[in-house]
Every structure is written in structure tokens, then in C-alpha cells.
Write a protein that holds these residues in place. Structure first.
Motif, short mmCIF file in Angstrom:
data_model
loop_
_atom_site.label_atom_id
_atom_site.label_comp_id
_atom_site.label_asym_id
_atom_site.label_seq_id
_atom_site.Cartn_x
_atom_site.Cartn_y
_atom_site.Cartn_z
N SER A 107 20.88 56.38 -6.78
CA SER A 107 19.76 57.38 -6.14
C SER A 107 20.15 58.08 -5.01
O SER A 107 21.16 57.49 -4.25
N GLU A 108 19.67 59.26 -4.75
CA GLU A 108 19.99 60.11 -3.54
C GLU A 108 19.63 59.27 -2.45
O GLU A 108 20.35 59.60 -1.23
N ASN A 109 18.77 58.33 -2.32
CA ASN A 109 18.22 57.56 -1.20
C ASN A 109 19.13 56.41 -1.00
O ASN A 109 18.93 55.33 -0.06
N ALA A 110 19.85 56.07 -1.99
CA ALA A 110 20.83 54.79 -1.74
C ALA A 110 21.63 54.82 -0.49
O ALA A 110 22.00 55.74 -0.14
N SER A 111 21.65 53.77 -0.07
CA SER A 111 22.41 53.63 1.37
C SER A 111 23.92 53.56 0.94
O SER A 111 24.27 53.12 -0.16
N GLY A 112 24.61 53.71 2.16
CA GLY A 112 26.06 53.79 1.64
C GLY A 112 26.68 55.16 1.24
O GLY A 112 26.01 56.11 1.22
N HIS A 113 27.99 55.26 1.16
CA HIS A 113 28.48 56.72 0.44
C HIS A 113 28.38 56.83 -1.12
O HIS A 113 28.87 57.73 -1.51
N TYR A 114 27.47 55.88 -1.72
CA TYR A 114 27.54 56.03 -3.20
C TYR A 114 26.16 56.78 -3.62
O TYR A 114 25.89 57.43 -4.61
N GLY A 115 25.40 57.25 -2.47
CA GLY A 115 23.95 57.98 -2.67
C GLY A 115 24.20 59.57 -3.74
O GLY A 115 25.16 60.00 -3.24
N GLY A 116 23.52 59.32 -4.72
CA GLY A 116 23.61 60.38 -5.64
C GLY A 116 24.80 60.59 -6.61
O GLY A 116 24.77 61.55 -7.25
N LYS A 117 25.64 59.62 -6.46
CA LYS A 117 26.94 59.96 -7.27
C LYS A 117 26.63 59.37 -8.72
O LYS A 117 26.03 58.22 -8.93
N PRO A 118 27.22 59.82 -9.60
CA PRO A 118 27.08 59.76 -11.09
C PRO A 118 28.46 58.60 -11.18
O PRO A 118 29.33 58.39 -10.66
N PHE A 119 28.24 57.74 -12.29
CA PHE A 119 29.08 56.66 -12.75
C PHE A 119 29.28 56.72 -14.17
O PHE A 119 28.25 56.64 -14.83
N ASP A 120 30.34 55.94 -14.77
CA ASP A 120 30.38 55.51 -15.98
C ASP A 120 30.35 53.72 -15.61
O ASP A 120 30.73 53.49 -14.80
N VAL A 121 29.92 53.26 -16.83
CA VAL A 121 29.66 51.97 -16.69
C VAL A 121 29.93 51.09 -17.88
O VAL A 121 29.74 51.58 -18.84
N ARG A 122 30.28 49.90 -17.84
CA ARG A 122 30.53 49.10 -19.00
C ARG A 122 29.73 47.55 -18.85
O ARG A 122 30.15 47.08 -17.66
N PHE A 123 29.34 47.18 -19.69
CA PHE A 123 28.60 45.73 -19.54
C PHE A 123 29.09 44.75 -20.60
O PHE A 123 29.24 45.33 -21.82
N VAL A 124 29.76 43.65 -20.22
CA VAL A 124 30.25 42.81 -21.17
C VAL A 124 29.44 41.20 -21.06
O VAL A 124 29.41 40.93 -19.75
N ILE A 125 29.03 40.71 -22.06
CA ILE A 125 28.54 39.32 -21.72
C ILE A 125 29.62 38.41 -22.05
O ILE A 125 29.92 38.32 -23.38
N VAL A 126 29.95 37.44 -21.36
CA VAL A 126 31.17 36.40 -21.68
C VAL A 126 30.51 35.15 -21.25
O VAL A 126 30.06 35.15 -19.81
N ASP A 127 30.28 33.92 -21.87
CA ASP A 127 29.85 33.00 -21.57
C ASP A 127 28.39 32.89 -20.91
O ASP A 127 28.39 32.29 -19.78
N GLY A 128 27.53 33.75 -21.37
CA GLY A 128 26.23 33.78 -20.90
C GLY A 128 26.26 34.58 -19.35
O GLY A 128 25.16 34.61 -18.56
N GLN A 129 27.36 35.18 -18.89
CA GLN A 129 27.30 35.69 -17.78
C GLN A 129 27.39 37.44 -17.92
O GLN A 129 28.22 37.75 -18.86
N LEU A 130 26.81 38.40 -17.32
CA LEU A 130 27.20 39.66 -17.47
C LEU A 130 28.12 40.33 -16.43
O LEU A 130 27.96 40.07 -15.27
N TYR A 131 29.16 40.84 -16.97
CA TYR A 131 30.23 41.42 -16.20
C TYR A 131 29.96 42.89 -16.28
O TYR A 131 29.79 43.61 -17.22
N LEU A 132 29.85 43.37 -15.09
CA LEU A 132 29.43 45.09 -14.85
C LEU A 132 31.09 45.63 -14.18
O LEU A 132 31.54 45.16 -13.44
N ASP A 133 31.51 46.76 -15.00
CA ASP A 133 32.62 47.56 -14.32
C ASP A 133 31.99 48.83 -14.08
O ASP A 133 31.48 49.57 -15.27
#
Length: 153
Positions: free
Chosen positions: A94-120
Motif C-alpha cells: 500500500s502507498e500508506n505502508a510504513s517503512g521503505h516498501y510503501g507503494g512497491k510492487p513485488f513477486d511472491v511465492r507461497f508454499v505450504i509445508v507441514d501445515g505452515q505457510l512459507y512466504l517468499d
């Protein structure tokens, strides 16, 4: 005894529907990955500890809509063919996000292993560099503690 034309047509239609169900059944079974939907609480992150961070995932077929309480959202496509509990996509802070990530686009990958969600998440910064954010989430159940640690890159 002779079958009426209408009864014959109905019989062929039912036969065709049964054949379609048999052929498409494996795809219908894989149509939802029940592991993704729900609310996930952050357990650990290389971007810093956050006891109150969570994300919510809604799934519509292979499409995941992911929203977080700390200022980012994403859309990802789940790999339903292999049932590997993996999804990749894109998002934006979000543009309003605190810190230096505000408004930045990203690529993302989600993987579930043993019931936990890993985010990259790989965030594209203004200077062209990329910042990697890694986190592990668990289904939002009070009293749970992290079972995994992030690998050092």
C-alpha cells in the motif's frame, strides 16, 4: 418393446453426462487446495518480529486473493495440477505502508509445508535492486509457536 424417441434421447444425454463426470472427476477433485484459505498468523520473518501480523487468503478455484494487516495485498495462482500446495503471483505494498516498501510492487511465492505457510516475497525497489522478504505463517490458532526457522540467504 420400443423406446420412444424422447426416452432414447434422454438415455443418451444421461450417458453423455456420466461420461463427462468420469472424465472430469480428477480435475474436480483438484479444483480446490483446502490448505490455503483462511487466516494465517506470522510466526517468524527476516523483516523483523511482528506479534500482530497476519494475512488472510480467499480462494476461488486456482486463484488466491491474499491480504495482510500490515499493508500489502497479492494475487497468486495455485498449482492445482500437482497438488503441491504452491502458489505464485504478484502484489503491491500500500502507498500508506510504513517503512521503505510503501507503494512497491513485488513477486511472491507461497508454499505450504507441514501445515505452515512459507512466504517468499521479492520487492522491486526504486533504485532497481530487489529486497527479499521471507516469513513463515501458521493457521491462526492461539498458543501456537514457530516450529521452523528461516534459512539464511
Amino acid at each position: 418393446m420400443r423406446i420412444s424417441p424422447l426416452a432414447g434421447m434422454l438415455r443418451r444425454l444421461v450417458g453423455a453426462l456420466v461420461a463427462v463426470v468420469i472424465v472430469l472427476w480428477p480435475f474436480a477433485v483438484n479444483a480446490e487446495t483446502e490448505d490455503f484459505p483462511g487466516q494465517w498468523r506470522q510466526m517468524v520473518s527476516n523483516a523483523g518480529a511482528c506479534e500482530t501480523c497476519w494475512l488472510a487468503i480467499k480462494q476461488h478455484g486456482p486463484i488466491l486473493k491474499v491480504s495482510s494487516n500490515n499493508g500489502w495485498f497479492a494475487f497468486a495462482h495455485a498449482d492445482l495440477k500437482t497438488r503441491s500446495a504452491t502458489a505464485t503471483g504478484i502484489g503491491r505494498w500500500s502507498e500508506n505502508a510504513s517503512g521503505h516498501y510503501g507503494g512497491k510492487p513485488f513477486d511472491v511465492r507461497f508454499v505450504i509445508v507441514d501445515g505452515q505457510l512459507y512466504l517468499d516475497m521479492v520487492v522491486l525497489m526504486d533504485d532497481g535492486t530487489k529486497q527479499a522478504i521471507r516469513a513463515i505463517f501458521d493457521k491462526d490458532r492461539p498458543g501456537k509457536t514457530a516450529r521452523r526457522v528461516l534459512a539464511k540467504s
